[in-house]
Enzyme design. Structure first.
Site, mmCIF file in Angstrom:
data_model
loop_
_atom_site.group_PDB
_atom_site.id
_atom_site.type_symbol
_atom_site.label_atom_id
_atom_site.label_comp_id
_atom_site.label_asym_id
_atom_site.label_seq_id
_atom_site.Cartn_x
_atom_site.Cartn_y
_atom_site.Cartn_z
ATOM 1 N N TYR A 185 -12.650 9.397 5.107
ATOM 2 C CA TYR A 185 -13.410 8.464 4.415
ATOM 3 C C TYR A 185 -13.713 7.589 5.453
ATOM 4 O O TYR A 185 -14.065 6.367 4.663
ATOM 5 C CB TYR A 185 -12.815 8.216 3.239
ATOM 6 C CG TYR A 185 -12.813 9.723 2.127
ATOM 7 C CD1 TYR A 185 -14.039 9.343 1.182
ATOM 8 C CD2 TYR A 185 -12.321 10.937 1.822
ATOM 9 C CE1 TYR A 185 -14.194 10.577 0.675
ATOM 10 C CE2 TYR A 185 -12.351 12.018 1.656
ATOM 11 C CZ TYR A 185 -13.395 11.807 0.518
ATOM 12 O OH TYR A 185 -13.777 13.715 0.271
ATOM 13 N N HIS A 214 0.610 -1.250 -0.021
ATOM 14 C CA HIS A 214 0.508 0.015 0.546
ATOM 15 C C HIS A 214 0.858 1.058 -0.255
ATOM 16 O O HIS A 214 0.614 2.168 0.670
ATOM 17 C CB HIS A 214 -1.259 -0.151 1.283
ATOM 18 C CG HIS A 214 -1.958 -1.329 0.897
ATOM 19 N ND1 HIS A 214 -2.789 -1.798 2.437
ATOM 20 C CD2 HIS A 214 -1.685 -2.317 0.583
ATOM 21 C CE1 HIS A 214 -3.618 -2.688 1.864
ATOM 22 N NE2 HIS A 214 -2.957 -2.952 0.874
#
Length: 374
Positions: A259, A155
């Protein structure tokens, strides 16, 4: 044992049914492909093509994750010299590339990659800008380097987009650290950042002036955004991000917004255990769409070209896991239809519309392909 298993499956089913009930667009089935096009190879033999952009003469710059930047012209590829050292591990390596909106005047090229310099062993995502001269990079400037380094291979993000006001947005994944990084604005990673084109921090960034925070942060609670694009009409920055097992999301990027990762998610852990029972929470932005099962989205572009009348005004998103391109049809900000494109083509790493109006796909193990409508 059987009773425990049944109870667990019931809980699992309840959570996923609840997720589907709360965000209706996920009920949209993927339509079969209508093959009204052919695929043309622009350049082959690039193992993991990640980022691509076009120079004013129509030639391309393509990043290869291992650390090579290719110049593609008339089907031939040459390696750009004087590239910085890349930390190539797992999902990390040489990542995205884009040109300054006024490239014809200033010549700046922006690149993200995993770099070793800085605090700790391993690497983390870095943003630079440079100029291209005599087949090599010159005037290399470091604009941002995430800390700390990590030897984890997960990631790194990363995509780069300029908005209509000339601000630069780029993404960094949470580097496999769900607990500490994405929800903490005093830490890098699991964020989308906004900078001025010279790397300075805009005065109206949402967390400017707060003690100890990373003032370059524009949004947080992001897992691993590997697709960003500017909406051609509204100018908004749209992004998608990988979920875990289920729960990939499409979001519209808004100033200072959370988010949700990893406290709110539509997915579960890869081993099947529950990560969070919450799919929404006050103060956390809902996605405009999410995928279950995960498609592992990578790359995205809005189609504005008249060459594809049935696709115009909609999104194209690559799928790594299912190895196709997905047409995500929109009505405003609502997803109304999904259609499979380029079935079984291979792991789609990126998709972009070129300045010539054609759609280009970066496919692992193959290279760059162009979609030619019939």
């Amino acid at each position: 044992m059987k009773k425990i298993t049944l109870v667990y499956l019931s809980i699992f089913s309840f959570i996923f049914l609840s997720c589907e009930a709360q965000v209706k667009p996920n009920d949209i089935l993927l339509k079969a492909e209508v093959k009204n096009y052919t695929l043309e190879t622009v350049v082959s033999d690039i193992q993991i093509p990640w980022g691509m952009t076009w120079l004013p003469d129509g030639s391309m710059l393509v990043t290869e994750k291992s650390g090579i930047l290719y110049h593609i012209k008339n089907g031939a590829k040459t390696e750009i010299k004087n590239m910085p050292k890349v930390y190539a591990r797992g999902q990390g390596g040489l990542l995205d590339i884009t040109l300054h909106p006024d490239y014809a005047k200033n010549g700046w090229i922006y690149i993200t990659y995993a770099a070793e310099e800085g605090e700790g062993e391993g690497g983390n995502t870095k943003l630079i800008r440079a100029k291209l001269q005599d087949g090599g990079l010159t005037q290399i400037e470091s604009l941002y380097k995430a800390t700390p380094n990590s030897t984890k291979g997960q990631h790194f993000g990363s995509r780069i987009v300029f908005d209509n006001d000339g601000y630069l947005y780029f993404s960094i994944g949470e580097r496999g650290n769900n607990k500490d990084n994405p929800q903490d604005i005093k830490r890098d990673c699991g964020k989308i950042y906004r900078l001025n084109d010279d790397g300075s921090i805009p005065k109206d960034n949402p967390f400017v002036g707060q003690i100890g925070v990373k003032e370059a942060i524009y949004t947080y609670g992001n897992r691993n955004p590997q697709g960003m694009a500017k909406h051609p009409e509204t100018g908004e920055i749209w992004a998608h991000e990988h979920g875990p097992k289920g729960g990939d999301e499409i979001n519209i990027i808004k100033k200072g917004v959370n988010y949700g990762w990893a406290t709110v998610t539509y997915g579960i852990n890869y081993d099947g255990t529950i990560m969070s029972t919450e799919t929404e929470r006050p103060g956390i932005e809902k996605p405009i769409y999410y995928w279950i099962p995960s498609i592992a989205p990578s790359g995205m572009t809005f189609v504005t070209s008249d060459k594809y009348p049935d696709w115009k005004g909609h999104l194209l998103v690559g799928s790594l896991v299912f190895q196709y391109l997905e047409l995500v049809k929109l009505k405003g900000k609502e997803v109304i239809e999904r259609q499979k494109i380029a079935s079984d083509i291979g792991r789609v790493r990126n998709v972009m519309q070129g300045p010539d109006g054609f759609i280009y796909i970066a496919v692992e193990g193959k290279g760059i392909l162009k979609i030619i409508p019939n």
